[in-house]
Enzyme design. Structure first.
Site, PDB file in Angstrom:
ATOM      1  N   TYR A  89     -10.881  -7.696  -0.403  1.00  0.00           N
ATOM      2  CA  TYR A  89     -11.191  -7.132  -1.716  1.00  0.00           C
ATOM      3  C   TYR A  89     -10.071  -6.171  -2.068  1.00  0.00           C
ATOM      4  O   TYR A  89      -9.857  -5.180  -1.377  1.00  0.00           O
ATOM      5  CB  TYR A  89     -12.529  -6.387  -1.661  1.00  0.00           C
ATOM      6  N   ASP A 146      -2.268  -2.862   1.419  1.00  0.00           N
ATOM      7  CA  ASP A 146      -3.378  -2.201   0.724  1.00  0.00           C
ATOM      8  C   ASP A 146      -4.021  -1.261   1.747  1.00  0.00           C
ATOM      9  O   ASP A 146      -4.775  -1.689   2.618  1.00  0.00           O
ATOM     10  CB  ASP A 146      -4.379  -3.250   0.222  1.00  0.00           C
ATOM     11  N   LYS A 187      -9.161   6.052  -2.479  1.00  0.00           N
ATOM     12  CA  LYS A 187     -10.148   6.826  -1.725  1.00  0.00           C
ATOM     13  C   LYS A 187      -9.607   8.191  -1.249  1.00  0.00           C
ATOM     14  O   LYS A 187      -9.636   9.159  -1.987  1.00  0.00           O
ATOM     15  CB  LYS A 187     -10.672   5.993  -0.564  1.00  0.00           C
TER      16      LYS A 187
END
Ligand code: PLP
Length: 720
Positions: A423, A518, A546
C-alpha cells in the site's frame, strides 16, 4: 530485608521524600501507593513520610489483606483500593498539602485551566467531608473523581492517580500549583483574571519543575550510552538495537503463512465470541451511540479504513503513552499507535508543549518559511544520509505521488513498478496489487484505466520477475522508478528477503531506473536512519510519512538525491522544467515543529530501540502462546512492527477455486479477532499488526500477552 515489588517500594519511598521535602505531605499526614497486577504497595501508618524506607512499605492484596511486611498499612488503604477498583490507576498519591486543603474548604470545584483539563481531566471536584480512614471517605472521593485523575478532599488535602508513580506525583504537584493560583486570584479582593497565556505559563512551569525533579525512573530502562554498550542504539548500531536476532527468515515465514492460508481457518470459540459481544453491549454504549450517529453523516460511519470497526468503531477520548481510553471509560493497550507514527508513545508531553507554543506564535500555518522547516530538513538529512534535499508534503500518499513525478521528470521514463500487496497510499496510479499480491486492479474502482497502464506489480521477493518487467518495459518507454517498502509490502506482511533490496538496487542501476524506498512506516520507527540503514542499501529517493510529523497532521515528505529533488525547485518561472507539487497546508509550522521535536526526542531517548525491545518481548510472548496452544498462527517482527497472522487472509492463493468465499470468510474472522482483542483491552491494527512504542514497558507487554492468551486459547476450527 527484601520482599515482593521491591522496585515499587523503593520508588514509593523516594516519592514520599520528595513530597515531604516540598511540603505536600507533612509528617505522618499523607500516603502513597502503587499497584502491580493484584498487589498494592502502600506506605505504613504512623510513620513520618520524610524518612520512610522501602522496607517499611507494606504489600496488600486488593481486599486489603497484608501479603508482605511488618508495618501496618496506612489507615487510608481502603481509599487507595477504592481508587484502584474504580479507575485504571497504577499509582495513587494522597497529599495533605496546604493550598489544596485550603481550597477544599472554600469551594466545591476548582475550575479547569488549559493544562489541568489535559492532565486532570477537567474541573477538580471536592469530595464531601468524612472521617479519615472510613469507607465513606473512600466512597466520597471516588464519587468526586468520576472520570478525572484528581479530587480535592474537604479539609483533607487531595488525591491524584496515574498510570505510573511519576504521573500521579506530577499531577499532585500540578494540583497544588493550581490551588495556589486559585487562592492568589481570590486574594486580591476582586478576583484577578489571569490572561490565558499567563495562566498556561504558570502551570507549565509547575509541571516542568515537578516533573524534572520528581521523576522516579530514568526515561528508559537504561541510558542511551548503556544501550550502545549492550545492544547498540537505534542511531549508533541500528542492526543490533532493532534486529538483535537478525533479519527474519522471509522464505520460511512466507511458507508458514501460505500453510496457514491453506489450512482450515480458525475462529474464536462461539462462547468467547458471545462474551465479547456481551462486553461491547454492556461496556461500550457510548461508542455504539456515537457510531450510529456517525453513520448518518459519514459513509459507512467509518473514516479510518483499517482501524477497529467491528462491531462498531470505538469513540476514543484520551490517548496517553501506551493506552487509549474510550468514551465509556474503558482502557486499552494501544498497538494501533495511530497507524504507526507514535514511537514515543501517544501524545508525548514534550512534543505537545512545543506544538502548543508554536500554535500560540504562528497558529498552525502561515504559507511562508518557518525556521522549523529548515531544522527538520537538516535533521532528516543528518539521520538519513541518502537525503541531501528534502520537501515536506501533506501525507504519505502525496509524497509517493511526488516521488513518482520527480522520477518521471528526471529520467524521462514512463513506467513505475511496485511490489504486489504494498500500500503506497491511495493515488490513482498506485491502486494496483493492493493488500494481496496479484490482485491487479481489483481495488481500482473509480480510476480510469489509463492511470493504471504504466504501473506494474511484481510478486514479493521475486527478483527474476522484476528483471523481466524491467526488460520488457525498456521497449515501452522504460521504467522511471521501482517502489519498495524495505521490509516488504504492508510493513512486512509479506516479509522481504534480506537481500531483496540490494538485488533491486542492482537491477535499477542496470536499467537507469530510480529506486524509491517507501519508508512511511519504517522511517525512524526502525531506527533514526530508517530501514535503509538496517539494510545498507541507498535509495535514490525516500518517501516519509507518519513519524515525520510526530503523529500530527501534515505527515508526508520526500527526500533524496539533490539532482533528482531539484526537479521540484524553480518557483513560478520554472514551468516546463519542473515537477509541480504543492499543498496549501504542506510544511506548516505545526507539522514541522512536531516532526522536528518528535525526531529529536526519539533520538535522545533512543525510542526506536526501546520500542523494538517491546516488540521483541511481545513477539516472543506470542510465539510461546502459539506453541503452547498448538495453533497454526504465525508471528514475527521487524523491531517495533509485530505481525500476527491468524487467518491467512493476505496469503491466500488467488488460483484456488473458492478464493472469493475464502477472502470473505477470512476477512470476517480477522475482524472477529480484532474485536475479541479489543474486548480484552487491546487495540490492534486490523487484528493482525501490532505497533509497539517506548511507552510499552515490560508490564504493559506482559499484561497484553495475558489478554492475548485469553483470546488465543479459545479458538476452534470453522466447521465446514
Ligand atoms: N506508504 C505506506 C507504506 C503506508 O503504510 C501508507 C499509509 O499507511 C502510505 C504510504 C500512505 O500514507 P498516508 O496515509 O499518510 O497518505
Amino acid at each position: 530485608m527484601s520482599g515482593p515489588l521491591e522496585d515499587l517500594r523503593r520508588e514509593i519511598a523516594h516519592v514520599c521524600h520528595v513530597l515531604a521535602e516540598r511540603g505536600l505531605v507533612v509528617s505522618t499526614a499523607g500516603n502513597v501507593s502503587a499497584r502491580r497486577d493484584s498487589l498494592v504497595a502502600v506506605t505504613p501508618t504512623g510513620a513520618s513520610l520524610d524518612d520512610v524506607e522501602p522496607r517499611m512499605i507494606t504489600v496488600v492484596d486488593l481486599e486489603g489483606n497484608v501479603v508482605w511486611g511488618d508495618f501496618e498499612p496506612t489507615s487510608e488503604t481502603a481509599l487507595h483500593l477504592a481508587v484502584y477498583a474504580n479507575t485504571p490507576a497504577s499509582a495513587v498519591v494522597h497529599m495533605h498539602s496546604p493550598a489544596a486543603t485550603a481550597v477544599s474548604c472554600l469551594t466545591d470545584c476548582l475550575p479547569a485551566v488549559h493544562y489541568s483539563i489535559l492532565e486532570l481531566g477537567g474541573p477538580v471536584r471536592v469530595a464531601e467531608y468524612a472521617t479519615f480512614g472510613t469507607p465513606e471517605l473512600a466512597a466520597n472521593t471516588v464519587a468526586a473523581l468520576e472520570s478525572r485523575t484528581a479530587a480535592l478532599m474537604q479539609n483533607h488535602g487531595a488525591v491524584t492517580w496515574g498510570d505510573s508513580l511519576d504521573k500521579a506525583t506530577e499531577r499532585a504537584f500540578l494540583l497544588e500549583w493550581l490551588c495556589e493560583l486559585w487562592l492568589r486570584c481570590r486574594g486580591v479582593g476582586e478576583p484577578r483574571i489571569l490572561g490565558k497565556e499567563e495562566l498556561d505559563d504558570v502551570v507549565r512551569v509547575a509541571i516542568e519543575r515537578s516533573y524534572g525533579t520528581v521523576r522516579v525512573r530514568p526515561r528508559t530502562d537504561a541510558t542511551p550510552a548503556d544501550h550502545e554498550k549492550t545492544t547498540g542504539s537505534a542511531h549508533g548500531d541500528p542492526r543490533a538495537a532493532i534486529l538483535p536476532e537478525g533479519w527474519p527468515d522471509a522464505v520460511g515465514l512466507i511458507e508458514q503463512c501460505r500453510r496457514l492460508a491453506t489450512s482450515t481457518p480458525r475462529r474464536v470459540t462461539r462462547d468467547l465470541w458471545q462474551s465479547c459481544m456481551d462486553w461491547f453491549e454492556e461496556r461500550c454504549s457510548g461508542s455504539r451511540r456515537d457510531a450510529e450517529e456517525a453513520s448518518d453523516y459519514i459513509p459507512g460511519g467509518v473514516q479510518h479504513n483499517l482501524a477497529l470497526n467491528k462491531p462498531f468503531p470505538l469513540h476514543v477520548v484520551k490517548a496517553e503513552g501506551a493506552y487509549l481510553w474510550d468514551v465509556d471509560g474503558n482502557r486499552y493497550v494501544d498497538f494501533l499507535q495511530a497507524g504507526g507514527p507514535t514511537v514515543l508513545g501517544s501524545n508525548d508531553p514534550v512534543v505537545r508543549e512545543k506544538v502548543i507554543a508554536t500554535l500560540r506564535d504562528t497558529g498552525p500555518s502561515t504559507g511562508l518559511l518557518h525556521r522549523s522547516e529548515i531544522e527538520l530538513a537538516k535533521l532528516v538529512s543528518d539521520f538519513v544520509p541518502s537525503v541531501r534535499s528534502f520537501r515536506m508534503l501533506g501525507s504519505g500518499t502525496e509524497a509517493v505521488m511526488a516521488a513518482i513525478r520527480a522520477a518521471r521528470a528526471f529520467t524521462g521514463k514512463r513506467h513505475v513498478v511496485k511490489i504486489g500487496g504494498a500500500y503506497h497510499g491511495w493515488s490513482d496510479q498506485m491502486l494496483v496489487g493492493l493488500r494481496i499480491p496479484g490482485t491487479g486492479t481489483l481495488e481500482a474502482t473509480g480510476v480510469p484505466p489509463g492511470c493504471l497502464e504504466t504501473t506494474r506489480e511484481v510478486f514479493p521477493n521475486d527478483v527474476d520477475a522484476l528483471a523481466e518487467v524491467l526488460d520488457r518495459n525498456e521497449s515501452d518507454g522504460g521504467t522511471a522508478a521501482v517502489l519498495l517498502e524495505p521490509v516488504g509490502p504492508e510493513s512486512g506482511t509479506w516479509p522481504a528477503a534480506e537481500k531483496f533490496a540490494a538485488d533491486v538496487r542492482e537491477l535499477c542501476d542496470r536499467h537507469d531506473t530510480l529506486l524509491v524506498f517507501d519508508e512511511v512506516v519504517t522511517g525512524f520507527r526502525l531506527g533514526m536512519g530508517g530501514a535503509q540503514a538496517l539494510l545498507g542499501v541507498t535509495p535514490d529517493l525516500t518517501v516519509f510519512g507518519k513519524c515525520i510529523a510526530g503523529g500530527y497532521p501534515g505527515a508526508g515528505a520526500v527526500g533524496g538525491r539533490a539532482d533528482v529533488m531539484a526537479c521540484f525547485a524553480g518557483g513560478i518561472s520554472a514551468a516546463g522544467r519542473r515537477a509541480l507539487i504543492g499543498g496549501t497546508l504542506a510544511a506548516t509550522p505545526l507539522s514541522c515543529v512536531a516532526g522536528y521535536h518528535a525526531l529529536v526526542e526519539m533520538a535522545e531517548r533512543d525510542a526506536p530501540a526501546a520500542a523494538a525491545r517491546a516488540g521483541l518481548r511481545l513477539r516472543r510472548g506470542l510465539e510461546r502462546i502459539i506453541e503452547k496452544w498448538d495453533l497454526p498462527f504465525v508471528t514475527y517482527s521487524f523491531g517495533s512492527i509485530v505481525h500476527l497472522h491468524t487467518t491467512g487472509l493476505l496469503h491466500l492463493d488467488l488460483g484456488r477455486a473458492d478464493v472469493l468465499e475464502q477472502v470473505a470468510l477470512r476477512k470476517d474472522l480477522l475482524e472477529e479477532y480484532s474485536a475479541a482483542f479489543a474486548a480484552h483491552g487491546i487495540v490492534t491494527l486490523a487484528g493482525s499488526r501490532l505497533y509497539t512504542s517506548m511507552a510499552d514497558t515490560d508490564e504493559v507487554i506482559d499484561a497484553a500477552l495475558a489478554a492475548f492468551e485469553r483470546v488465543l486459547s479459545s479458538t476452534e476450527e470453522v466447521p465446514s
